[in-house]
Structures are given as structure tokens and as C-alpha cells.
Design a protein around this motif. Structure first.
Motif, PDB file in Angstrom:
ATOM      1  N   UNK A  54      -9.525 -13.615   3.377  1.00  0.00           N
ATOM      2  CA  UNK A  54      -8.552 -13.279   2.429  1.00  0.00           C
ATOM      3  C   UNK A  54      -8.739 -14.313   1.352  1.00  0.00           C
ATOM      4  N   UNK A  55      -8.922 -15.491   1.457  1.00  0.00           N
ATOM      5  CA  UNK A  55      -9.056 -16.267   0.236  1.00  0.00           C
ATOM      6  C   UNK A  55     -10.080 -16.232  -0.334  1.00  0.00           C
ATOM      7  N   UNK A 112      11.027 -10.393  11.103  1.00  0.00           N
ATOM      8  CA  UNK A 112      11.261  -9.605   9.731  1.00  0.00           C
ATOM      9  C   UNK A 112      11.846  -8.363   9.928  1.00  0.00           C
ATOM     10  N   UNK A 113      12.496  -7.635   9.256  1.00  0.00           N
ATOM     11  CA  UNK A 113      12.819  -5.986   9.115  1.00  0.00           C
ATOM     12  C   UNK A 113      11.547  -5.277   8.568  1.00  0.00           C
ATOM     13  N   UNK A 114      11.033  -5.926   7.569  1.00  0.00           N
ATOM     14  CA  UNK A 114       9.838  -5.419   6.774  1.00  0.00           C
ATOM     15  C   UNK A 114       9.268  -6.415   6.150  1.00  0.00           C
ATOM     16  N   UNK A 115       7.727  -6.131   6.355  1.00  0.00           N
ATOM     17  CA  UNK A 115       6.727  -6.995   5.679  1.00  0.00           C
ATOM     18  C   UNK A 115       5.854  -6.502   4.760  1.00  0.00           C
ATOM     19  N   UNK A 116       5.740  -6.949   3.476  1.00  0.00           N
ATOM     20  CA  UNK A 116       4.863  -6.729   2.573  1.00  0.00           C
ATOM     21  C   UNK A 116       3.631  -7.597   2.336  1.00  0.00           C
ATOM     22  N   UNK A 117       2.458  -7.150   2.436  1.00  0.00           N
ATOM     23  CA  UNK A 117       1.385  -8.074   2.564  1.00  0.00           C
ATOM     24  C   UNK A 117       0.498  -7.480   1.280  1.00  0.00           C
ATOM     25  N   UNK A 118      -0.652  -8.417   0.879  1.00  0.00           N
ATOM     26  CA  UNK A 118      -1.243  -8.075  -0.378  1.00  0.00           C
ATOM     27  C   UNK A 118      -2.945  -8.410   0.038  1.00  0.00           C
ATOM     28  N   UNK A 119      -3.681  -7.742  -0.825  1.00  0.00           N
ATOM     29  CA  UNK A 119      -5.094  -7.450  -0.874  1.00  0.00           C
ATOM     30  C   UNK A 119      -5.795  -7.360   0.315  1.00  0.00           C
ATOM     31  N   UNK A 120      -5.583  -8.478   1.180  1.00  0.00           N
ATOM     32  CA  UNK A 120      -6.266  -8.395   2.487  1.00  0.00           C
ATOM     33  C   UNK A 120      -5.343  -8.277   3.520  1.00  0.00           C
ATOM     34  N   UNK A 121      -5.422  -7.191   4.413  1.00  0.00           N
ATOM     35  CA  UNK A 121      -4.819  -6.817   5.631  1.00  0.00           C
ATOM     36  C   UNK A 121      -5.053  -7.927   6.608  1.00  0.00           C
ATOM     37  N   UNK A 122      -4.057  -8.648   7.173  1.00  0.00           N
ATOM     38  CA  UNK A 122      -4.796  -9.776   7.970  1.00  0.00           C
ATOM     39  C   UNK A 122      -4.627  -9.175   9.296  1.00  0.00           C
ATOM     40  N   UNK A 123      -5.884  -9.457  10.171  1.00  0.00           N
ATOM     41  CA  UNK A 123      -6.000  -8.760  11.292  1.00  0.00           C
ATOM     42  C   UNK A 123      -4.955  -9.264  12.592  1.00  0.00           C
ATOM     43  N   UNK A 124      -4.328 -10.128  12.281  1.00  0.00           N
ATOM     44  CA  UNK A 124      -3.482 -10.723  13.453  1.00  0.00           C
ATOM     45  C   UNK A 124      -1.828 -10.231  13.151  1.00  0.00           C
ATOM     46  N   UNK A 125      -1.630  -9.544  12.264  1.00  0.00           N
ATOM     47  CA  UNK A 125      -0.562  -8.959  12.096  1.00  0.00           C
ATOM     48  C   UNK A 125      -0.234  -7.572  12.749  1.00  0.00           C
ATOM     49  N   UNK A 126      -1.099  -7.195  13.296  1.00  0.00           N
ATOM     50  CA  UNK A 126      -1.365  -5.734  14.175  1.00  0.00           C
ATOM     51  C   UNK A 126      -1.437  -6.019  15.694  1.00  0.00           C
ATOM     52  N   UNK A 127      -1.531  -7.242  16.065  1.00  0.00           N
ATOM     53  CA  UNK A 127      -1.688  -7.234  17.642  1.00  0.00           C
ATOM     54  C   UNK A 127      -0.980  -8.360  18.090  1.00  0.00           C
ATOM     55  N   UNK A 128      -1.119  -8.674  19.528  1.00  0.00           N
ATOM     56  CA  UNK A 128      -0.647  -9.988  20.057  1.00  0.00           C
ATOM     57  C   UNK A 128       1.026  -9.838  19.843  1.00  0.00           C
ATOM     58  N   UNK A 129       1.568 -10.941  19.608  1.00  0.00           N
ATOM     59  CA  UNK A 129       3.129 -11.024  19.639  1.00  0.00           C
ATOM     60  C   UNK A 129       3.482 -10.730  17.945  1.00  0.00           C
ATOM     61  N   UNK A 130       2.529 -10.287  17.145  1.00  0.00           N
ATOM     62  CA  UNK A 130       2.965 -10.354  15.612  1.00  0.00           C
ATOM     63  C   UNK A 130       3.940  -8.946  15.411  1.00  0.00           C
TER      64      UNK A 130
END
Length: 521
Positions: free
Chosen positions: A27-28, A199-217
Motif C-alpha cells: 500500500x505504501x 468500529x461501526x464503519x471503516x473507510x479504507x483508501x487506495x489499497x484494500x488491506x488483506x488483514x481487514x477481511x480475516x482473522x479477528x479483524x
């Protein structure tokens, strides 16, 4: 893992996410490439992110008149400074809590601080923007909290003031918007690093981070929204992603229509093996699921005592009672795909059937006790099987702990694929699929579908049947089968939950929902 796909639009709702997923370092690189090639100033890109986040806040909490924004150091904190300025310009009462001395801000975040100071001096009611240093146990005055504490650079446990403020936010009853990622979540693995914003809602930018969709996230992210901030597709083409998101809406396009001259022999023969005493339901559901995804002929080998019950439940299945392992040899010889494990048990009966199935060397799906038996022996990796462990089974296969698996699910699924070969499906919230690839060695998919109602018995048996039924159909590529099956399984569970709810969801409800999803294919 770059692909010619066109899912990077300027604003994508939380229901339609891009196919490419990235690690923090990637993402960087995307950010740097965007700044270089558009070209755009780094602070202008930060302002774009701030504006997107503020628009998201207004969409989800349209009547809000006051916000509390928590800003840490780094660019995530810089996003918070921009949001604070925009909210104040809109006439909101803004409470901006800083976790660092503002003179410590660097690069774009330092520019954002200068911009905010200039803007605040021009406000008609400057008292609406109150900048504070965070103090423990301080009351939070806004109607909505905006989390800009910690971004994707976090690698170690959350400590000190950051830990205190995250716990305070989680203990209050206010809604929370997380910007880019909930603070405390590891963007590469999905682990919670000590504590994390819920969070109730998260907005993310440019590159969707893989960890946000699995595990405890997923418990921390809430509803997820993505915005590419206008970064053109050419930028994404220049930076490889790490994971592909498996999406039913995209994958079902690859399911071929049936020819008018189709016959059952052209859609494969599947043999399902399992159903020891007391576990007839597992093999019954797996068999029915294989039927529902269009396999040509379904044979099931189970305990003789279970034959009549299975035939009455699903008469389309050809069932044979197996008392001794040699009784299955003819069935194995006549089939193309074997599904073994649902209700198999680990007794003598199950062990003998498992060994016979391995010796037959067919295309295989191995689940449940088949995986437990596999973990107990030394085997040569095979390209011809699909393994479907949950974290506990994965730990046994890798001779480690379940905690080790959950520390980094991406690392674990690749390790399983390298050790055992074939395709590996690591089940759980954000199921991961490691598929062999001639060029890259392995490609990892993530399926962010399904719902908590699937935490009940029989769901894995249904997935095994879906896998076997699709694998048998030669007009579906072998490496397509696992992503297709997992997303079909999850989408069927979602459709069923819409009808019966998550608390009442049963594995048999998932089977019943499959036909509607395949009807238009």
C-alpha cells in the motif's frame, strides 16, 4: 499477482470491494506510485482521503452536529486533522484529541497541522474547533467518534496512552468511524495487537488491506467502505497485490452454461465416503450438496445401517452399505472424484476406508476426520487433492497450536499448501484458499462472504459436497473449483440467513439456498 481486472472505481460501496488485496508495504508503494505518476502532492492525496472519510461520516450519521476525533502521529493522524478542519467548516462542533505534541508531526501530517491552524483562524466561530491533549478518563463530548489513532504501520502491541484511549472508546456507547483501518488491527494478518477499536464503519483508501477481511479483524471493522481516491488503474497495474478477493458475483461468470446435448456422464462421477455410527447426517448433507451443484452421478459409501435413511432423504444418490474396506474397491475404480471425511470417524472402519481412498489416487476432497487421519501419517504432497481444514485441523496438520495458525492465517495456509500440495482451504471468518500456480508457486484467495450463523454443525460437510460436485465437472477448471465453492457456500448461507436469521441457520438451509444462486448460470 497482478491481473487485468477493472474493479478500481473512484468510490466503491462496502458491498462491492476490489479484487486485489495488499500488505501494508505494498500500500505504501501504491501511495508513492500515485504521487509520482498522477502526479499529485502528498498532502493533496491526504486531503482527498479526509474528504472521502468526512463524506462517509455524513452519509452514515446525517444528523450529527458534533464529532470527537482522535488523532495519533503519522499520516493516519494527518487524516484526522483534515477531517477536523472539514467538520469545523461545515459548522459542526469538533473535539480534536491529539495523542502527540503537534510539533512532532512530520511530512504530510505536519502540513495538515499547519493547514488546520490556518483554517481555524478563519472560522467565524473558532470555538467550535477545540484541540485537546488526551487525558485518561476524560469525557468524550461528540455524537460520533472518528478513529485516526494508528494506521497500517503498527506491528507491535498497542501500549500506553493509545491503549488507554482505545479502551475508553470501546467502553463508551458512541458510534465509531475508523479511518483506513481500526486502530490496533494488524493490516497484514488481521490480528488484534493487544487491543483494537471496535468500529461501526471503516473507510479504507487506495489499497484494500488483506488483514481487514480475516482473522479477528471483521469484529473490529464493522461495515467496510473502499475509496480509490481517483488513483488510476495504471497505478494498480504497476504494483503486485498479495492476495485476490474471491467474489461470487465475479467468479460465477466462469461457470459454463450446459450444452443442449448434455448428459449425466459428462458431468462427473463423485464418490462420498463417510457416516460412521451416529454421524449419518454429515455424509447425507455432503451428498445432497454434491447433487445440488450439478454433478452427474453421486455415489455414497456409508455404514449399512444408514443406507435406508440416506436414500429416503435424497433418492437421487446411489448408496451402498460398506462393512469392510474391500467392499469399496469397485466404487473407487468407477469414480473420478472422491470426497472423504464427513462423519468418517477415526475408528478402524474410517481408517481402513481412508487408506483405500488414498491408494486409489483420485481427485480428492479431504475434510473433517479425513484431515485428522492425514495428520497422523507421513504423506507425499499431491496436486490432486483439496484439503479443507478449520484452524484446529490446520494446527494438527502442521504440528503446531491453533494460536500459531491464527497469528498469521496467510502464512499458515501457504505453509499447508507447501507441505501437502494441491489446494488448501483454511476455513474461518475470511476463509483463505491457497491454489497452486505454475508461475508464482501459489496464489492466495480470500473469501469475505458468509455470516456468523455458519458457526454450527454440518457447514463443513456442505462445503465438501459442493467442492466434490464442482470438481467432478470437467468443464470447470480444477484451480477454479475452490474459490467458486467457498463463495457459493458463503453466499448460500447469506441468502438462507436473510430468510431464517443467523441464530436459526442450519447447514440444510444452506443446501436449500444453492439452487436459486445457480438458477441464472
Amino acid at each position: 499477482m497482478n491481473r487485468e481486472i477493472n474493479t478500481q472505481t473512484s468510490v466503491i460501496s462496502e458491498k462491492v470491494l476490489p479484487e486485489r488485496l495488499y500488505m501494508a508495504e505494498q500500500v505504501r508503494m501504491l501511495d508513492q506510485e500515485a504521487i509520482r505518476s498522477i502526479p499529485i502532492d502528498g498532502f493533496e492525496l491526504m486531503k482527498k482521503a479526509g474528504r472521502a472519510a468526512f463524506r462517509s461520516l455524513l452519509r452514515h450519521w446525517s444528523g450529527v452536529s458534533s464529532v470527537s476525533i482522535f488523532a495519533g502521529g503519522g499520516n493516519n493522524g494527518g487524516d484526522g486533522l483534515v477531517i477536523a478542519g472539514l467538520a469545523a467548516q461545515q459548522g459542526m462542533t469538533v473535539e480534536l484529541f491529539l495523542l502527540i505534541d503537534p510539533i512532532s508531526y512530520k511530512a504530510e501530517a505536519a502540513t495538515a497541522w499547519q493547514w488546520l491552524q490556518q483554517l481555524s483562524s478563519q472560522l467565524e466561530e473558532p470555538q467550535r474547533l477545540r484541540v485537546k491533549s488526551w487525558k485518561a478518563n476524560e469525557a468524550i463530548g461528540g455524537e460520533v467518534i472518528v478513529d485516526c489513532l494508528l494506521g497500517t504501520g503498527l506491528s507491535g502491541p498497542v501500549r500506553g496512552d493509545y491503549e488507554a484511549v482505545i479502551n475508553s472508546i470501546n467502553q463508551c456507547s458512541l458510534p465509531v468511524l475508523a479511518v483506513d483501518i481500526p486502530s490496533g488491527v494488524c493490516s497484514d494478518t488481521g490480528r488484534i495487537l493487544g487491543c483494537a477499536i471496535k468500529a461501526d464503519h471503516t473507510i479504507t483508501f487506495i489499497g484494500l488491506k488483506q488483514g481487514m477481511l480475516t482473522g479477528e479483524a471483521p469484529d473490529c471493522v464493522g461495515e467496510l467502505e473502499y475509496d480509490a481516491l481517483g488513483v488510476p488503474e495504471s497505478v494498480f497495474q504497476r504494483i503486485d497485490c498479495s492476495v485476490l478477493r474471491a467474489d461470487w458475483g465475479l467468479l460465477k461468470i466462469g461457470l459454463p452454461r450446459r450444452k443442449r446435448t448434455a448428459h449425466k456422464g459428462g458431468y462427473g462421477r463423485v464418490l462420498l465416503i463417510g457416516g460412521d455410527y451416529g454421524m449419518a447426517g454429515a455424509i447425507t448433507m455432503a451428498s445432497e450438496a454434491a447433487c445440488r451443484v450439478g454433478a452427474g452421478l453421486i455415489h455414497t459409501a456409508t455404514r449399512p445401517e444408514h443406507v435406508s435413511a440416506l436414500v429416503s432423504q435424497r433418492p437421487e444418490v446411489m448408496v451402498k452399505g460398506i462393512a469392510h474396506s474391500q467392499d469399496i474397491e469397485a466404487m473407487l475404480a468407477a469414480t473420478e472424484v472422491v470426497v472423504i471425511g464427513p462423519g468418517l470417524g477415526q475408528g478402524a472402519w474410517g481408517r481402513q476406508l481412508f487408506q483405500k481412498a488414498l491408494l486409489a489416487d483420485k481427485l480428492m476432497v479431504i475434510d473433517a476426520d479425513g484431515l485428522n487421519l492425514l495428520a497422523q501419517q507421513s504423506v507425499t504432497p499431491r496436486a490432486s487433492w483439496i484439503l479443507t481444514p478449520h484452524p484446529g485441523e490446520a494446527a494438527r496438520l502442521l504440528a503446531c497450536s491453533t494460536e500459531d495458525i491464527e497469528q498469521d492465517r496467510f502464512k499458515a495456509v501457504v505453509a499447508l499448501q507447501k507441505k501437502y500440495g494441491g489446494t488448501v482451504i483454511l476455513k474461518g471468518a475470511g476463509t483463505l484458499i491457497a491454489v497452486p500456480d505454475d508461475k508464482k508457486g501459489v496464489v492466495v484467495w480470500l473469501a469475505n462472504t458468509g455470516n456468523p450463523g455458519m458457526a454450527s454443525g454440518g457447514m463443513g460437510d456442505v462445503l465438501s459436497g459442493i467442492l466434490g460436485g464442482l470438481l467432478a465437472q470437467k468443464n470447470i477448471g480444477q484451480h477454479q473449483v475452490a474459490p467458486l465453492a467457498v463463495t457459493l457456500h458463503g453466499e448460500a448461507a447469506n441468502a438462507a440467513a436473510n430468510s431464517v436469521g443467523e441464530y436459526s441457520l442450519l447447514a440444510s438451509d444452506v443446501i436449500a439456498a444453492i439452487p436459486a444462486l445457480l438458477k441464472g448460470v
